[in-house]
Design a protein around this motif. Structure first.
Motif, PDB file in Angstrom:
ATOM      1  N   SER A   1      35.064  45.127  51.051  1.00 14.38           N
ATOM      2  CA  SER A   1      35.882  44.151  50.332  1.00 14.38           C
ATOM      3  C   SER A   1      36.814  43.479  51.317  1.00 14.38           C
ATOM      4  O   SER A   1      37.296  44.105  52.264  1.00 14.38           O
ATOM      5  N   LEU A   2      37.054  42.203  51.088  1.00 18.53           N
ATOM      6  CA  LEU A   2      37.955  41.434  51.929  1.00 18.53           C
ATOM      7  C   LEU A   2      38.803  40.552  51.018  1.00 18.53           C
ATOM      8  O   LEU A   2      38.273  39.888  50.128  1.00 18.53           O
ATOM      9  N   ALA A   3      40.108  40.579  51.231  1.00 19.29           N
ATOM     10  CA  ALA A   3      41.011  39.790  50.393  1.00 19.29           C
ATOM     11  C   ALA A   3      41.982  39.017  51.265  1.00 19.29           C
ATOM     12  O   ALA A   3      42.469  39.533  52.279  1.00 19.29           O
ATOM     13  N   VAL A   4      42.249  37.796  50.868  1.00 16.39           N
ATOM     14  CA  VAL A   4      43.336  37.016  51.456  1.00 16.39           C
ATOM     15  C   VAL A   4      44.455  37.012  50.430  1.00 16.39           C
ATOM     16  O   VAL A   4      44.308  36.462  49.333  1.00 16.39           O
ATOM     17  N   VAL A   5      45.556  37.674  50.761  1.00 21.34           N
ATOM     18  CA  VAL A   5      46.709  37.778  49.866  1.00 21.34           C
ATOM     19  C   VAL A   5      47.741  36.748  50.316  1.00 21.34           C
ATOM     20  O   VAL A   5      48.168  36.758  51.475  1.00 21.34           O
ATOM     21  N   ILE A   6      48.108  35.860  49.410  1.00 21.89           N
ATOM     22  CA  ILE A   6      49.008  34.759  49.752  1.00 21.89           C
ATOM     23  C   ILE A   6      50.243  34.829  48.857  1.00 21.89           C
ATOM     24  O   ILE A   6      50.133  34.860  47.622  1.00 21.89           O
ATOM     25  N   LYS A   7      51.390  34.878  49.479  1.00 18.77           N
ATOM     26  CA  LYS A   7      52.668  34.925  48.760  1.00 18.77           C
ATOM     27  C   LYS A   7      52.934  33.553  48.143  1.00 18.77           C
ATOM     28  O   LYS A   7      53.714  32.755  48.631  1.00 18.77           O
ATOM     29  N   ALA A   8      52.234  33.292  47.021  1.00 21.03           N
ATOM     30  CA  ALA A   8      52.333  31.987  46.365  1.00 21.03           C
ATOM     31  C   ALA A   8      52.217  32.142  44.860  1.00 21.03           C
ATOM     32  O   ALA A   8      51.725  31.254  44.167  1.00 21.03           O
ATOM     33  N   GLY A   9      52.661  33.310  44.342  1.00 24.76           N
ATOM     34  CA  GLY A   9      52.605  33.563  42.911  1.00 24.76           C
ATOM     35  C   GLY A   9      53.597  32.720  42.139  1.00 24.76           C
ATOM     36  O   GLY A   9      54.355  31.922  42.701  1.00 24.76           O
ATOM     37  N   SER A  10      53.618  32.917  40.826  1.00 27.61           N
ATOM     38  CA  SER A  10      54.383  32.035  39.950  1.00 27.61           C
ATOM     39  C   SER A  10      55.883  32.060  40.219  1.00 27.61           C
ATOM     40  O   SER A  10      56.578  31.084  39.934  1.00 27.61           O
ATOM     41  N   ARG A  11      56.418  33.153  40.774  1.00 31.70           N
ATOM     42  CA  ARG A  11      57.861  33.189  41.037  1.00 31.70           C
ATOM     43  C   ARG A  11      58.263  32.238  42.164  1.00 31.70           C
ATOM     44  O   ARG A  11      59.440  31.936  42.330  1.00 31.70           O
ATOM     45  N   TYR A  12      57.299  31.767  42.957  1.00 33.81           N
ATOM     46  CA  TYR A  12      57.600  30.898  44.099  1.00 33.81           C
ATOM     47  C   TYR A  12      57.270  29.428  43.847  1.00 33.81           C
ATOM     48  O   TYR A  12      57.582  28.580  44.681  1.00 33.81           O
ATOM     49  N   GLN A  13      56.642  29.094  42.743  1.00 32.71           N
ATOM     50  CA  GLN A  13      56.190  27.724  42.524  1.00 32.71           C
ATOM     51  C   GLN A  13      57.361  26.801  42.187  1.00 32.71           C
ATOM     52  O   GLN A  13      58.252  27.156  41.423  1.00 32.71           O
ATOM     53  N   PRO A  14      57.379  25.579  42.746  1.00 34.00           N
ATOM     54  CA  PRO A  14      58.460  24.640  42.447  1.00 34.00           C
ATOM     55  C   PRO A  14      58.314  23.963  41.091  1.00 34.00           C
ATOM     56  O   PRO A  14      59.294  23.455  40.541  1.00 34.00           O
ATOM     57  N   LEU A  15      57.081  23.945  40.544  1.00 40.22           N
ATOM     58  CA  LEU A  15      56.828  23.386  39.218  1.00 40.22           C
ATOM     59  C   LEU A  15      55.974  24.366  38.423  1.00 40.22           C
ATOM     60  O   LEU A  15      55.060  24.990  38.978  1.00 40.22           O
ATOM     61  N   PRO A  16      56.236  24.525  37.125  1.00 41.62           N
ATOM     62  CA  PRO A  16      55.422  25.436  36.310  1.00 41.62           C
ATOM     63  C   PRO A  16      53.950  25.043  36.340  1.00 41.62           C
ATOM     64  O   PRO A  16      53.605  23.886  36.110  1.00 41.62           O
ATOM     65  N   GLY A  17      53.101  26.006  36.660  1.00 40.67           N
ATOM     66  CA  GLY A  17      51.665  25.770  36.657  1.00 40.67           C
ATOM     67  C   GLY A  17      51.039  25.528  38.011  1.00 40.67           C
ATOM     68  O   GLY A  17      49.812  25.568  38.137  1.00 40.67           O
ATOM     69  N   LEU A  18      51.831  25.282  39.057  1.00 35.63           N
ATOM     70  CA  LEU A  18      51.240  24.991  40.363  1.00 35.63           C
ATOM     71  C   LEU A  18      50.444  26.170  40.919  1.00 35.63           C
ATOM     72  O   LEU A  18      49.349  25.992  41.468  1.00 35.63           O
ATOM     73  N   SER A  19      50.998  27.368  40.813  1.00 31.35           N
ATOM     74  CA  SER A  19      50.279  28.547  41.320  1.00 31.35           C
ATOM     75  C   SER A  19      48.978  28.749  40.557  1.00 31.35           C
ATOM     76  O   SER A  19      47.934  29.082  41.143  1.00 31.35           O
ATOM     77  N   HIS A  20      49.031  28.557  39.260  1.00 30.47           N
ATOM     78  CA  HIS A  20      47.845  28.706  38.416  1.00 30.47           C
ATOM     79  C   HIS A  20      46.765  27.707  38.836  1.00 30.47           C
ATOM     80  O   HIS A  20      45.586  28.049  38.967  1.00 30.47           O
ATOM     81  N   ALA A  21      47.174  26.449  39.068  1.00 29.43           N
ATOM     82  CA  ALA A  21      46.214  25.424  39.477  1.00 29.43           C
ATOM     83  C   ALA A  21      45.636  25.729  40.854  1.00 29.43           C
ATOM     84  O   ALA A  21      44.426  25.580  41.085  1.00 29.43           O
ATOM     85  N   LEU A  22      46.476  26.175  41.777  1.00 28.68           N
ATOM     86  CA  LEU A  22      46.016  26.479  43.128  1.00 28.68           C
ATOM     87  C   LEU A  22      45.024  27.632  43.119  1.00 28.68           C
ATOM     88  O   LEU A  22      44.019  27.616  43.847  1.00 28.68           O
ATOM     89  N   GLU A  23      45.275  28.626  42.291  1.00 26.99           N
ATOM     90  CA  GLU A  23      44.327  29.740  42.170  1.00 26.99           C
ATOM     91  C   GLU A  23      42.981  29.251  41.664  1.00 26.99           C
ATOM     92  O   GLU A  23      41.924  29.682  42.132  1.00 26.99           O
TER      93      GLU A  23
END
Length: 469
Positions: free
Chosen positions: A80-102
């Motif tokens: 298994s290989l994972a890229v973990v990116i500190k970009a979850g919903s607590r860091y997004q400047p607008l609601p929904g950006l993290s969701h869209a990026l995922e």
């Protein structure tokens, strides 16, 4: 993430691209899947005995061309290989950006169309997955052991060369986001836990994880967020079932375009407590939460053990078990109760989730609260049972290649360190009755954060069941 285009052709390289993130420097080159070597066995002979081909629970930590890498090699035939990116919903400047990026994961890149990615991965017997949490976006691949070079290159391609195409956003990303939101918010348990987060933290961790209130943004705003988040300060490559030297080699080669940058900032977590209630005809759920344990080096083993002492989810078929919550719910058919601790990089949320018919919850909830308060009278047998169950689950997560990769990546991004498995096991084994009772007393002395979803005409308020909010 790299380019944004209005072209309907996902393989276009015309001048119609309008946005290019700074680290997009590579040009197209075909990367053929490498020849697959024979799959190694699980064991090999050392001194006449069968032993694992490497220390299966020891993580190696380093950097490859500035990108953090973590791995353990279990010697298994799958990896298994994972890229973990500190970009979850607590860091997004607008609601929904993290969701869209995922949801833009595994769409068209500079090298591949989304269809080509699908065909390649299916032919190699691989699995591609994504997940979104309040802390992280995770891109993950599971595959046969010999295929590490291909999947490392693919994940590097996805992270640094995805084309943010408006038509893909409108026709593929938005519909799947909305479908995920509709499914999640038709589940009272999910809504109650979200409500408890909002009561507990207000900002940052208290915001909706999914794109419930999606602001009017497009691919330009998504690209700007990706440009701020996808850098070496916010990213780690985590492998399981892969040799560390090989992981470093391919990370250096295929993640070379990930730039240096600053870590994303967010509200420091402040715990408030409180109560949130929402009507639902789909079912009834009440979440009772308290401040919990952070993950990584700040992990508090006594809170993890406390969640197992309360329990609620039996390990024995057709039995409610002997945990404190298990003894409560067996008196109320149709009611379930389970205790968990969610770990974040700098805090945690300890909670008990109770579900069932509203009339039954009215009767069961006071007993649930009394069970939480009754931790002060637990016995040595209760503690032993909880420690053994916690150790079993911890080892199981460590054994499974695809499990716990996010928590490992989250820890290395936040602190530069990870707790080794044996260190964590020793911490669990060192928990005493006094430390568990003290932890329970501490959280009960403060305010609870309660989320109640269902028939609000019947469901009790927090004060009705003896909670301070």
């Amino acid at each position: 993430m790299t380019k944004i285009t209005n072209s309907p052709d996902p393989d276009s390289t015309s001048p119609r691209y309008r946005y290019i993130l700074p680290f997009t420097t590579s040009v197209y080159r075909s990367v053929a899947p490498p020849p697959r070597p024979p799959t190694p066995g699980f064991l090999h002979k050392v001194g006449g005995s069968d032993v694992p081909s490497s220390a299966p629970f020891t993580y190696e930590v380093s950097e490859a061309a500035g990108t953090k890498t973590v791995s353990k090699d279990t010697g298994s035939p799958t990896s298994s290989l994972a890229v973990v990116i500190k970009a979850g919903s607590r860091y997004q400047p607008l609601p929904g950006l993290s969701h869209a990026l995922e949801h833009f994961a595994f769409k068209s890149t500079l090298k591949r169309s989304a269809l080509f990615i699908t065909r390649e991965v299916e032919l190699m017997g691989g699995v591609l997955e994504t997940s979104l949490s309040r802390e992280n976006i995770v891109y993950k691949a599971r595959f046969l052991r010999g295929d590490l070079p291909y999947f490392a290159e693919l994940l590097g391609d996805v992270v640094t060369k995805t084309k943010l195409i408006p038509y893909e956003y409108n026709e593929r990303v938005i519909p799947t986001m909305e479908n995920e939101v509709n499914i999640a918010y038709s589940n009272p348990s999910y809504v109650a836990l979200e409500a408890a987060h909002a009561s507990a933290y207000h900002h940052g961790l208290g915001l909706d994880k999914l794109s419930v209130v999606r602001k009017d943004f497009g691919v330009e705003e998504i690209a700007a967020f990706a440009g701020a988040a996808f850098n070496q300060s916010n990213l780690a490559v985590v492998g399981s079932g892969v040799p560390h030297a090989e992981l470093n080699k391919y990370t250096t080669e295929f993640f070379a375009d990930v730039p240096a940058g600053e870590t994303l900032k967010t509200h420091a977590p402040t715990y408030y407590g409180g109560e949130s209630r929402a009507w639902s005809k789909a079912g009834n759920s009440v979440v009772i939460a308290f401040p919990g344990s952070a993950g990584g080096p700040a992990f508090k083993a006594e809170l993890s053990i406390l969640s197992y002492i309360l329990g609620g989810q039996s390990t024995i078929k057709w039995s409610s078990g002997n945990s404190l919550l298990g003894k409560v719910v067996e008196k109320y058919p149709g009611v379930t109760a389970v205790s968990k601790n969610i770990t974040y990089s700098d805090t945690g949320l300890f909670y008990v989730a109770v579900e069932g018919p509203a009339p039954s919850l009215v009767k069961a909830l006071p007993d649930v609260v009394n069970a939480i308060k009754g931790v002060s009278s637990i016995t040595a047998e209760d503690l032993k049972r909880a420690i053994q169950n916690a150790k079993f689950d911890f080892y199981t997560a460590a054994e499974e290649n695809a499990l716990s990769l996010e928590s490992i990546g989250q820890s290395i991004i936040a602190t530069g360190k990870i707790p080794q498995v044996q260190e964590s096991i020793k911490a669990l084994e060192s928990v005493t009755l006094d430390s568990v009772k003290k932890a329970a007393s501490t959280i009960l002395a403060g305010k609870a954060a309660v989320g109640a979803v269902g028939d609000l005409h019947i469901l009790p308020y927090a004060s009705d069941i003896g909670l301070n909010v």
